[in-house]
Design a protein around this motif. Sequence first.
Motif, PDB file in Angstrom:
ATOM      1  N   MET A 189       0.835  -1.203   0.000  1.00 60.08           N
ATOM      2  CA  MET A 189       0.000   0.000   0.000  1.00 60.08           C
ATOM      3  C   MET A 189       0.872   1.256   0.000  1.00 60.08           C
ATOM      4  SD  MET A 189      -2.909   1.095   2.748  1.00 60.08           S
ATOM      5  CE  MET A 189      -3.809   2.627   2.567  1.00 60.08           C
ATOM      6  N   TYR A 190       1.927   1.223   0.837  1.00 58.75           N
ATOM      7  CA  TYR A 190       2.830   2.373   0.920  1.00 58.75           C
ATOM      8  C   TYR A 190       3.426   2.672  -0.450  1.00 58.75           C
ATOM      9  CZ  TYR A 190       6.742   5.279   2.485  1.00 58.75           C
ATOM     10  OH  TYR A 190       7.634   6.301   2.648  1.00 58.75           O
ATOM     11  N   LYS A 191       3.944   1.641  -1.114  1.00 58.92           N
ATOM     12  CA  LYS A 191       4.572   1.829  -2.424  1.00 58.92           C
ATOM     13  C   LYS A 191       3.570   2.336  -3.450  1.00 58.92           C
ATOM     14  CE  LYS A 191       8.233  -1.618  -1.837  1.00 58.92           C
ATOM     15  NZ  LYS A 191       8.812  -2.874  -2.352  1.00 58.92           N
ATOM     16  N   LYS A 192       2.352   1.824  -3.359  1.00 61.90           N
ATOM     17  CA  LYS A 192       1.335   2.228  -4.340  1.00 61.90           C
ATOM     18  C   LYS A 192       0.979   3.705  -4.186  1.00 61.90           C
ATOM     19  CE  LYS A 192      -2.978   0.610  -6.334  1.00 61.90           C
ATOM     20  NZ  LYS A 192      -4.078  -0.391  -6.238  1.00 61.90           N
ATOM     21  N   ILE A 193       0.785   4.148  -2.927  1.00 65.62           N
ATOM     22  CA  ILE A 193       0.472   5.565  -2.700  1.00 65.62           C
ATOM     23  C   ILE A 193       1.623   6.439  -3.150  1.00 65.62           C
ATOM     24  CG2 ILE A 193       0.024   7.284  -0.907  1.00 65.62           C
ATOM     25  CD1 ILE A 193      -1.463   5.131   0.652  1.00 65.62           C
ATOM     26  N   PHE A 194       2.849   6.047  -2.758  1.00 59.45           N
ATOM     27  CA  PHE A 194       4.025   6.833  -3.140  1.00 59.45           C
ATOM     28  C   PHE A 194       4.175   6.880  -4.646  1.00 59.45           C
ATOM     29  CE2 PHE A 194       8.615   7.193  -3.934  1.00 59.45           C
ATOM     30  CZ  PHE A 194       8.875   8.395  -3.287  1.00 59.45           C
ATOM     31  N   LYS A 195       3.942   5.774  -5.310  1.00 60.95           N
ATOM     32  CA  LYS A 195       4.067   5.726  -6.765  1.00 60.95           C
ATOM     33  C   LYS A 195       3.027   6.619  -7.433  1.00 60.95           C
ATOM     34  CE  LYS A 195       3.991   2.484 -10.649  1.00 60.95           C
ATOM     35  NZ  LYS A 195       3.814   1.058 -11.036  1.00 60.95           N
ATOM     36  N   ASN A 196       1.806   6.564  -6.929  1.00 62.23           N
ATOM     37  CA  ASN A 196       0.745   7.405  -7.513  1.00 62.23           C
ATOM     38  C   ASN A 196       1.060   8.885  -7.335  1.00 62.23           C
ATOM     39  OD1 ASN A 196      -0.703   5.195  -8.364  1.00 62.23           O
ATOM     40  ND2 ASN A 196      -1.949   5.083  -6.512  1.00 62.23           N
ATOM     41  N   LEU A 245       4.209  12.745   2.964  1.00 58.72           N
ATOM     42  CA  LEU A 245       2.755  12.661   2.915  1.00 58.72           C
ATOM     43  C   LEU A 245       2.296  11.202   2.954  1.00 58.72           C
ATOM     44  CD1 LEU A 245       0.092  14.155   2.639  1.00 58.72           C
ATOM     45  CD2 LEU A 245       0.367  14.104   0.151  1.00 58.72           C
ATOM     46  N   THR A 246       3.021  10.354   2.243  1.00 61.09           N
ATOM     47  CA  THR A 246       2.684   8.925   2.264  1.00 61.09           C
ATOM     48  C   THR A 246       2.840   8.358   3.663  1.00 61.09           C
ATOM     49  OG1 THR A 246       3.445   8.724  -0.029  1.00 61.09           O
ATOM     50  CG2 THR A 246       3.171   6.685   1.211  1.00 61.09           C
ATOM     51  N   ASP A 247       3.915   8.762   4.345  1.00 58.89           N
ATOM     52  CA  ASP A 247       4.117   8.324   5.727  1.00 58.89           C
ATOM     53  C   ASP A 247       2.961   8.756   6.609  1.00 58.89           C
ATOM     54  OD1 ASP A 247       6.486   7.096   5.114  1.00 58.89           O
ATOM     55  OD2 ASP A 247       7.722   8.826   5.641  1.00 58.89           O
ATOM     56  N   ASN A 248       2.540   9.977   6.430  1.00 61.48           N
ATOM     57  CA  ASN A 248       1.422  10.488   7.248  1.00 61.48           C
ATOM     58  C   ASN A 248       0.126   9.747   6.960  1.00 61.48           C
ATOM     59  OD1 ASN A 248       3.105  12.389   8.440  1.00 61.48           O
ATOM     60  ND2 ASN A 248       2.649  13.972   6.924  1.00 61.48           N
ATOM     61  N   ILE A 249      -0.055   9.348   5.685  1.00 62.16           N
ATOM     62  CA  ILE A 249      -1.292   8.651   5.322  1.00 62.16           C
ATOM     63  C   ILE A 249      -1.292   7.221   5.865  1.00 62.16           C
ATOM     64  CG2 ILE A 249      -2.620   7.727   3.380  1.00 62.16           C
ATOM     65  CD1 ILE A 249      -1.774  10.183   1.773  1.00 62.16           C
ATOM     66  N   THR A 250      -0.137   6.552   5.749  1.00 68.82           N
ATOM     67  CA  THR A 250      -0.094   5.128   6.112  1.00 68.82           C
ATOM     68  C   THR A 250       0.214   4.882   7.584  1.00 68.82           C
ATOM     69  OG1 THR A 250       2.259   5.042   5.478  1.00 68.82           O
ATOM     70  CG2 THR A 250       0.632   4.461   3.791  1.00 68.82           C
ATOM     71  N   ARG A 251       0.728   5.906   8.288  1.00 67.29           N
ATOM     72  CA  ARG A 251       1.099   5.689   9.683  1.00 67.29           C
ATOM     73  C   ARG A 251      -0.086   5.213  10.531  1.00 67.29           C
ATOM     74  NH1 ARG A 251       2.857  10.327  10.765  1.00 67.29           N
ATOM     75  NH2 ARG A 251       5.019   9.919  10.113  1.00 67.29           N
ATOM     76  N   ASP A 279      -6.676   3.354  18.377  1.00 66.89           N
ATOM     77  CA  ASP A 279      -6.582   4.797  18.580  1.00 66.89           C
ATOM     78  C   ASP A 279      -5.777   5.426  17.449  1.00 66.89           C
ATOM     79  OD1 ASP A 279      -7.954   4.441  20.903  1.00 66.89           O
ATOM     80  OD2 ASP A 279      -6.168   4.412  22.190  1.00 66.89           O
ATOM     81  N   GLY A 280      -6.263   6.539  16.951  1.00 62.68           N
ATOM     82  CA  GLY A 280      -5.567   7.259  15.895  1.00 62.68           C
ATOM     83  C   GLY A 280      -5.926   6.789  14.509  1.00 62.68           C
ATOM     84  N   ALA A 281      -6.748   5.758  14.379  1.00 61.63           N
ATOM     85  CA  ALA A 281      -7.134   5.269  13.056  1.00 61.63           C
ATOM     86  C   ALA A 281      -8.162   6.209  12.438  1.00 61.63           C
ATOM     87  CB  ALA A 281      -7.705   3.865  13.168  1.00 61.63           C
ATOM     88  N   TYR A 282      -8.281   6.163  11.128  1.00 58.30           N
ATOM     89  CA  TYR A 282      -9.269   6.981  10.426  1.00 58.30           C
ATOM     90  C   TYR A 282     -10.673   6.542  10.804  1.00 58.30           C
ATOM     91  CZ  TYR A 282      -5.226   8.200   7.558  1.00 58.30           C
ATOM     92  OH  TYR A 282      -4.005   8.628   7.127  1.00 58.30           O
TER      93      TYR A 282
END
Length: 551
Positions: free
Chosen positions: A1-8, A173-179, A192-195
Amino acid sequence: MYKKIFKNMQVLSVTTLVLALILILSVCYTFFNSRLVDEMKNEIDLLASTLNMLEDDTAYLEHVNGTLGRNRLTLVAPDGTVLYDSDAENLSNHEDRPEVQEAMLNGTGESTRQSITQGVFVHYYAKALDNGSVIRVASDVSNFYRLFVSVLILCLLIILLIYFISVVLAQKLTDNITRPLNELDLEHGNYDGAYDELSPLVRRIESQKKEIGRQVETLKAQKLQLQMIGDQMNEGLAVLDQEGNVLSVNQSALGIFGAEEQDVLNHNFLYLSRDPALNDGVKRAEQGEKHMLEFRHAGRAYQVFFSPVSRDGAVTGVILLLFDVSERAQAELIRREFTANVSHELKTPLTTILGYAQMITGGMVKEEDIRPFAAKIEEEASRLIALIEDIIKLSELDEREQTERLGEVELYSAVQAAAERLAAYAAQKGIALHMDGSACVIWGNVSQVEELAYNLCENAIKYNKEHGSVRVHVEDGVLTVEDTGIGIPEEYQERVFERFFRVDKSHSKKVHGTGLGLSIVKHIALAHHAEIKLDSVPGEGTTVTVRFQKR
């Protein structure tokens, strides 16, 4: 997922930058081109207005050459003759030039093409004068291109810088999204902290995790129970899937094939056994055929049952069940050999008796030979009776008919009784029979112990050398019979306790016997849990030691 977001994000950044570069370059190209054309128009408008007020156009152009700019100036007469050119002399007629023709018709004209005289691309702008002549301004396009390229290089550097900045920002930004997703603690239910948008999914995962946990515990309990049952089985058990991979195997099956569980589990059946018959049986079972075969492995005989496991008409696995039938196979082999040997041993004396009897009854024997013939018949009949008695003894020992009559037995006395019965036979054969030792009590059957000692001593006398000796010793529950006889070759020492086995066939014909004596000794020893040891050297003698369990 991380790679996909970063790639996009990278794709979006690159696409945006490329589109921005194209847009910037288009705007720059349009701007510089329009500036070039506007400058040329302004310059030619200024020249045209001045030339329209003067009479000597050529003199004026020569006067202002180099002061108005670096553009090339050309004055063309109405007939196309070049009256003046700031960069060349003796030019050909320009009546065919597109911009000149257009200016003569419409008042102004322009074109971009490769100059015939200079060999470079030039943009021309022409305007008709009041006297019919045409004034033309020419600008080298390469200057425009050089300017455009310099702007392009600058834009590329800026774009490259922006790209590297976008890579860093995209990563953050990807780190912030996937963290928040990576920090989900599904093991302990900490979300806790999940969307907020993930709440339904998280609740479903939690519910499914609990259900899976319950199912796993159930499966573990069932697997442990099945494994315990399988490991307690004496029979070998192996479960295969539809592709022949080992799903489960019990300890008995591993012991049969000499394999380790970690080496065969989830591997093809070939890792468990490479026997062609077994692998062919597995393939037949995978095709839905239920069958059985027998095979031998490591000196043992086995029956293997192959059972296909089916679901909805399709074979989903195979179950192998292995039974060790070595004892039954050995017993069957012994029975067949015993039957054949008994038939042969009974036939020999009966044939002799029948032959002598027929000769007597047929009157073929002289009067003085009748008594020797009758004595021979008596001898063979006695041999036949002895053979039958030994067979009966073996049958009784096999059936354990006399094991219930066990008690205290004074070993020395029982052995001494057997030796005394053979004293006359030893003297007849010229064999010195000696007995010594001490009294001791064992647990057994007195008649069987005496029979064991009798057979050992009889064999020691029977197969001894002329004027040989036999020593019988009893002490501390151990019976030892030692002779100075012909001995037994090492390769036959393990077989002398088999029924009807004789080492020297030629010698056996000279020495009468049933061939069952040592076999009876072995069975009596087994019934008394005694240990037998035989040591023999051919030509020197044999020593048999029987160690009984003391009372």
